[in-house]
Every structure is written in structure tokens, then in C-alpha cells.
Design an enzyme around this catalytic site. Structure first.
Site, mmCIF file in Angstrom:
data_model
loop_
_atom_site.group_PDB
_atom_site.id
_atom_site.type_symbol
_atom_site.label_atom_id
_atom_site.label_comp_id
_atom_site.label_asym_id
_atom_site.label_seq_id
_atom_site.Cartn_x
_atom_site.Cartn_y
_atom_site.Cartn_z
ATOM 1 N N GLY A 122 0.754 -1.176 -0.051
ATOM 2 C CA GLY A 122 0.156 0.073 -0.096
ATOM 3 C C GLY A 122 0.645 1.170 0.108
ATOM 4 O O GLY A 122 0.407 2.403 -0.576
ATOM 5 N N GLU A 179 4.074 4.098 5.996
ATOM 6 C CA GLU A 179 2.949 3.310 6.027
ATOM 7 C C GLU A 179 1.845 3.909 4.955
ATOM 8 O O GLU A 179 1.689 5.115 5.081
ATOM 9 C CB GLU A 179 2.161 2.716 7.195
ATOM 10 C CG GLU A 179 2.430 1.462 7.750
ATOM 11 C CD GLU A 179 1.726 0.398 7.114
ATOM 12 O OE1 GLU A 179 1.070 0.692 5.935
ATOM 13 O OE2 GLU A 179 1.404 -0.643 7.556
ATOM 14 N N ASP A 180 0.946 3.236 4.727
ATOM 15 C CA ASP A 180 -0.342 3.987 3.645
ATOM 16 C C ASP A 180 -1.328 4.363 4.508
ATOM 17 O O ASP A 180 -1.704 5.376 4.348
ATOM 18 C CB ASP A 180 -1.135 2.987 2.714
ATOM 19 C CG ASP A 180 -1.474 1.610 3.382
ATOM 20 O OD1 ASP A 180 -1.130 1.264 4.597
ATOM 21 O OD2 ASP A 180 -1.915 0.871 2.605
ATOM 22 N N ASP A 228 -6.125 0.069 -1.726
ATOM 23 C CA ASP A 228 -6.565 -0.806 -2.562
ATOM 24 C C ASP A 228 -7.981 -1.292 -1.888
ATOM 25 O O ASP A 228 -8.348 -1.490 -0.743
ATOM 26 C CB ASP A 228 -6.107 -2.161 -2.869
ATOM 27 C CG ASP A 228 -5.760 -3.042 -2.019
ATOM 28 O OD1 ASP A 228 -5.248 -2.574 -0.827
ATOM 29 O OD2 ASP A 228 -6.139 -4.310 -1.879
ATOM 30 N N ASP A 284 -5.016 1.963 10.625
ATOM 31 C CA ASP A 284 -6.358 1.655 10.757
ATOM 32 C C ASP A 284 -6.591 1.493 12.292
ATOM 33 O O ASP A 284 -6.713 2.175 12.973
ATOM 34 C CB ASP A 284 -6.755 0.619 9.896
ATOM 35 C CG ASP A 284 -8.483 0.432 9.764
ATOM 36 O OD1 ASP A 284 -8.951 1.221 10.173
ATOM 37 O OD2 ASP A 284 -8.852 -0.702 9.757
ATOM 38 N N PHE A 310 -14.229 3.546 4.591
ATOM 39 C CA PHE A 310 -13.276 2.704 3.574
ATOM 40 C C PHE A 310 -12.946 3.688 2.578
ATOM 41 O O PHE A 310 -13.608 4.345 1.800
ATOM 42 C CB PHE A 310 -13.895 1.539 2.935
ATOM 43 C CG PHE A 310 -12.697 0.462 2.635
ATOM 44 C CD1 PHE A 310 -11.921 -0.216 3.468
ATOM 45 C CD2 PHE A 310 -12.595 0.574 1.202
ATOM 46 C CE1 PHE A 310 -10.823 -1.128 2.868
ATOM 47 C CE2 PHE A 310 -11.533 -0.455 0.635
ATOM 48 C CZ PHE A 310 -10.486 -1.282 1.636
ATOM 49 N N VAL A 311 -11.300 3.895 2.274
ATOM 50 C CA VAL A 311 -10.957 4.785 0.968
ATOM 51 C C VAL A 311 -9.987 3.777 0.190
ATOM 52 O O VAL A 311 -9.492 2.745 0.445
ATOM 53 C CB VAL A 311 -10.136 5.863 1.838
ATOM 54 C CG1 VAL A 311 -10.927 6.811 2.472
ATOM 55 C CG2 VAL A 311 -9.003 5.296 2.697
HETATM 56 P P1 IMP Z 1 -4.362 -2.057 10.928
HETATM 57 O O1 IMP Z 1 -3.377 -3.323 10.985
HETATM 58 O O2 IMP Z 1 -5.843 -2.497 11.250
HETATM 59 O O3 IMP Z 1 -3.625 -0.590 11.160
HETATM 60 O O4 IMP Z 1 -4.485 -2.122 9.269
HETATM 61 C C1 IMP Z 1 -3.592 -1.737 8.279
HETATM 62 C C2 IMP Z 1 -3.771 -2.057 6.822
HETATM 63 O O5 IMP Z 1 -5.165 -2.204 6.505
HETATM 64 C C3 IMP Z 1 -3.249 -1.119 6.136
HETATM 65 O O6 IMP Z 1 -2.190 -1.084 5.663
HETATM 66 C C4 IMP Z 1 -4.215 -1.235 4.767
HETATM 67 O O7 IMP Z 1 -3.696 -2.277 4.001
HETATM 68 C C5 IMP Z 1 -5.587 -1.846 5.349
HETATM 69 N N1 IMP Z 1 -6.837 -0.927 5.291
HETATM 70 C C6 IMP Z 1 -7.103 -0.267 6.609
HETATM 71 N N2 IMP Z 1 -8.219 0.427 6.316
HETATM 72 C C7 IMP Z 1 -8.202 0.632 4.805
HETATM 73 C C8 IMP Z 1 -8.939 1.544 4.036
HETATM 74 O O8 IMP Z 1 -9.740 2.417 4.416
HETATM 75 N N3 IMP Z 1 -8.683 1.346 2.549
HETATM 76 C C9 IMP Z 1 -7.767 0.456 2.268
HETATM 77 N N4 IMP Z 1 -6.908 -0.275 3.140
HETATM 78 C C10 IMP Z 1 -7.140 -0.184 4.417
HETATM 79 MG MG MG Z 2 -2.939 -3.212 2.561
#
Ligand code: IMP
Ligand code: MG
Length: 176
Positions: free
Chosen positions: A46, A100-101, A160, A104, A153-154
């Protein structure tokens, strides 16, 4: 509106706003890391668009490397284990900036940061293009954050929906 798989997304953050904000982050990092030759580590897939734009806004000496995180159920009681694929760099005494992208829930990074720290970098900071404060469940904080977004969600700018949408040059949000 754009269609990605079965869902419709509407424009959310423009290309211009993104470029402006990424340039600001670049100036800030330039200022904070002057003379330290930071090592950027971009988490694939991402973050590749953000990493590419941000890195080109950096004018001080800096290096960049790319990793993939694989998470699997560990055999220990701690549950999920996250390992990095492709991390050959010696981090000892390096000033590391993780790219990081989006943060979340923070789960991925909260599992990975201890592994990074065990390699004894001189410092470790996180730069995330997006943060979703309402979704955060783990003790992870972006030191450099592009935009705070609501818990929606974006897609686009590297992010993606089931593999698609990463090539959209601006950010889109799910249209209900
Ligand atoms: P976390 O471990 O819950 O912080 O999730 C992080 C990963 O979930 C990111 O690196 C993304 O790949 C994916 N992700 C979380 N929210 C979104 C979103 O809104 N759109 C796309 N990918 C997301
Ligand atoms: Mg991802």
C-alpha cells in the site's frame, strides 16, 4: 464517482491537496533528520505511491528500502506474529522512518514495531499517509501523518479494495 469491484467511491482528497501535504511532510522530515542520513522503510504494497512521492520531496541524504509484512498465527499464546520479508538492511544505529499507507486499528504495526526495535535502530518513527483515529485499537501513533480520515473505507493513492484502485491518483471514499 468511480466503480471498484462492486462498490462506488466518491472523490475525497484531491491530487493537489495530497501533493501539497506530502511536500509539507518532506520539509518537516528534511528539517528533523538533517545530517542523520535516515533510512526509510516502506511497507508494501500500500505505501509504494506515498513512499515514491515523499522520498522525492526529501533533499537531505537518505536511503530507502522496501519490505512486505506477512502475518500468521503464531504457535505461542501471543497470537499473531508479523515478520518482514525482504529486510536485509542492518538497522543498528540507523535512524529509521517506517512508511505506511494507513494506520487503521494499528494492529499490523503494533506487532511489527517490537521486531524492528529488537534490531536496535538509533531511532524509529512512523510516517503514515493516513490515520483513522476512530478505528485505532492499539498503542501506535504516527509521528508524521498526512491526513486524518473518518472511519470509512478509502481507495486510491496506493490503497486498494481487494487488489484494485491503487492506481487512482487521488483518494476516494466509499459512497454509501
Ligand atoms: P491495521 O493493522 O488495522 O492498522 O491495518 C492496516 C492495513 O489495513 C493497511 O496497511 C491497509 O492495507 C488496510 N486498510 C485499512 N483501512 C483501509 C482502507 O480504508 N482502505 C484500504 N486499505 C485499508
Ligand atoms: Mg494493504
Amino acid at each position: 464517482m468511480v466503480q471498484v469491484h462492486d462498490k462506488k467511491f466518491r472523490p475525497f482528497i484531491s491530487r493537489e491537496a495530497i501533493q501539497k501535504r506530502v511536500a509539507e511532510l518532506g520539509r518537516q522530515i528534511d528539517h528533523d533528520y538533517e545530517g542523520l542520513r535516515p533510512l526509510f522503510i516502506a511497507v508494501l504494497n500500500g505505501s509504494f505511491v506515498f513512499a515514491s512521492d515523499l522520498f522525492r520531496c526529501i533533499t537531505i541524504e537518505a536511503e530507502i528500502s522496501f519490505i512486505k509484512l506477512a502475518s500468521y498465527k503464531g504457535t505461542t499464546s501471543t497470537g499473531n506474529v508479523v515478520t518482514a520479508i525482504g529486510m536485509e538492511e542492518n538497522l543498528h544505529q540507523r535512524h529509521v522512518i517506517l512508511l505506511e499507507d494507513i494506520i487503521d486499528t494499528g494492529k499490523t504495526l503494533s506487532a511489527f514495531v517490537p521486531e524492528l526495535l529488537s534490531r536496535q535502530p538509533a531511532s524509529l518513527r512512523i510516517a503514515s499517509f493516513l490515520t483513522k483515529p476512530e478505528a485505532l485499537k492499539y498503542d501506535i501513533k504516527a509521528d508524521y501523518a498526512g491526513f486524518e480520515v473518518p472511519n470509512k473505507f478509502v481507495v486510491g493513492y496506493g490503497l486498494d479494495y481487494d487488489g484494485l484502485g491503487r492506481n487512482l491518483p487521488e483518494l476516494y471514499e466509499l459512497a454509501e
